[in-house]
Each structure stands twice: as C-alpha cells, then as structure tokens.
Scaffold this active site. Structure first.
Site, short mmCIF file in Angstrom:
data_model
loop_
_atom_site.label_atom_id
_atom_site.label_comp_id
_atom_site.label_asym_id
_atom_site.label_seq_id
_atom_site.Cartn_x
_atom_site.Cartn_y
_atom_site.Cartn_z
N LYS A 84 -2.94 49.77 94.66
CA LYS A 84 -1.99 48.98 94.12
C LYS A 84 -0.65 49.73 93.96
O LYS A 84 -0.55 50.68 93.21
CB LYS A 84 -2.35 48.21 92.91
C1 E4P Z 1 -2.33 40.80 90.47
O1 E4P Z 1 -2.99 41.47 91.08
C2 E4P Z 1 -2.07 40.83 88.85
O2 E4P Z 1 -2.94 41.80 88.43
C3 E4P Z 1 -2.11 39.46 88.36
O3 E4P Z 1 -2.26 38.48 88.90
C4 E4P Z 1 -0.80 39.34 87.27
O4 E4P Z 1 -1.22 38.22 86.58
P1 E4P Z 1 -0.28 37.94 85.12
O5 E4P Z 1 1.15 37.49 85.41
O6 E4P Z 1 -1.41 36.94 84.64
O7 E4P Z 1 -0.51 39.19 84.46
#
Ligand code: E4P
Length: 217
Positions: A84
C-alpha cells in the site's frame, strides 16, 4: 464485486473468513497500531496464513527509495502481500518502479478521479477511493467513484477500483451498483450486511412450524 476485510485484527479476520465471503484484507498504520502486542511483519505473516487472497500492508516512508525498500521487505513475507502506497508524487514513482518489477501496489488515500488517473498510469493493481472520508467533508463519494469506474471503462485501465473507508452497508451496495471491483469493509459493517429483520422472523416462523409438524399427534 469482491469483499475485502478492512482490519488488522486476526480474530476478526479468522471469523470473517470462516463465513466464506472474504477475498482479501486491507490494513493501514492506524489499524495495525491497535494490535499493540504484535510485531508488524509477524502480524502480516499471520494474516496471510488465514486469508486466501491479497493482503495489503502499508509503507510509512515518504521518499521513493524508502518506500521501495519497505515494499521489497514486505514482499518477502508472503506472496499474498500487496504494497500500500500513498497518493503522492513520490508514491507514484515508487508505484511505477514496483509495478514494473511485478510487485502489486494498492494506491491509497485517493480522493478524486484525477488522482485515480495518476495511480492507473503508474501501474497500480488497486486504487483505493476513501468514500467515508469524502462524505465527511461534504463531497459525494459515489459520484467520484462513478467517474473513476467510467474512466477505467473508457480507457481499459487494468487497475481494480477499490471502495475504501466504508462506513455502512449502503456504501457497499452503492459501490457495487456503480461497478467498483472491490469494497473493503470493517468487521462491524460486514456483520451488518448479514442483517435483515425479515430473515430473523422467517427463521423463527419456519422453526415453529417445523416443531409443530414434528410434534403432531
Ligand atoms: C483502506 O484500505 C483504509 O484502510 C480504510 O478503508 C480507511 O478507512 P477509514 O476512513 O475508516 O479509516
């Protein structure tokens, strides 16, 4: 549309995988920070042993070389690991380098169709649009997602569009309706997807009728 689980909690991952509906897992530094007693690489390894699918692990370096170095280390943990990388200029340079070497990248913190174009050009395997965080600042996340899906169809980008930052079941349904490839959902939202009062009433009534039939005189 595939469902991924958005968590680093091994017990949640184990339980959700046992339900047969999860095809991958996404983590991020915030989710990992909740697993206080676990070494990061050990945690990713354990998640990969449970999940039969891609497991996203996020770099924390902000410079290109640092991101690539972290990515190379994470890739050695398990073939399921997807790197990521944040949507920055440095992130796209790193994405290009990694994707050219066959390493799968999930470009994260994407909030616009313009950013999605850049991620696709850099060779992202997944492009993560953060729906809930967009809605939080008064933007229409579904409209942005719809544009990204249209752009992908127009130009035949191979990147998969991943709906992230999902806050409720209807986000999942909306993502599927506009043609997202994946939605990554928190455990609590996944549980809510199962719920419908008429299912509970239906099961209760079937069992009552069955017991009456079984105990007939
Ligand atoms: C995506 O892969 C992120 O880990 C995640 O969806 C972020 O979500 P949040 O806005 O609830 O922290």
């Amino acid at each position: 549309m595939k469902l991924f689980l958005d968590t680093a909690d091994v017990s949640q991952i184990r339980e959700a995988c046992s339900w047969g509906v999860i095809s991958g897992v996404t983590t991020n530094p915030t989710l990992v920070s909740k697993q206080k007693n676990m070494d990061f690489k050990e945690l990713v390894k354990e998640i990969c042993e449970i999940v039969d699918g891609p497991v996203s692990a996020e770099v924390v370096s902000l410079d290109v070389d640092g991101m690539v170095k972290e990515a190379m280390e994470f890739s050695k943990i398990d073939p399921r690991v997807v790197i990521k990388i944040p949507m920055t200029k440095e992130g796209m340079s790193a994405t290009k380098r990694l994707s050219s070497e066959g390493i799968r990248v999930n470009v994260t913190l994407v909030f616009s169709a313009a950013q999605a174009i850049l991620a696709a050009e850099a060779g992202a395997t997944y492009i993560s649009l953060f729906m809930g965080r967009l809605d939080d600042v008064g933007e229409d996340s579904i409209a942005v997602l719809e544009n990204i899906v249209a752009m992908k169809e127009n130009y035949g980008f191979e990147s998969q569009i991943l709906a992230a930052s999902i806050r409720h079941p209807y986000h999942v349904v909306q993502a599927a309706l506009v043609g997202a490839d994946v939605a990554t959902v928190p455990f609590a939202v996944l549980e809510k997807l199962f719920n419908h009062p008429l299912t509970d009433v239906g099961i209760k009534r079937f069992l009552e009728d069955w017991n009456r039939y079984r105990n007939r005189g």
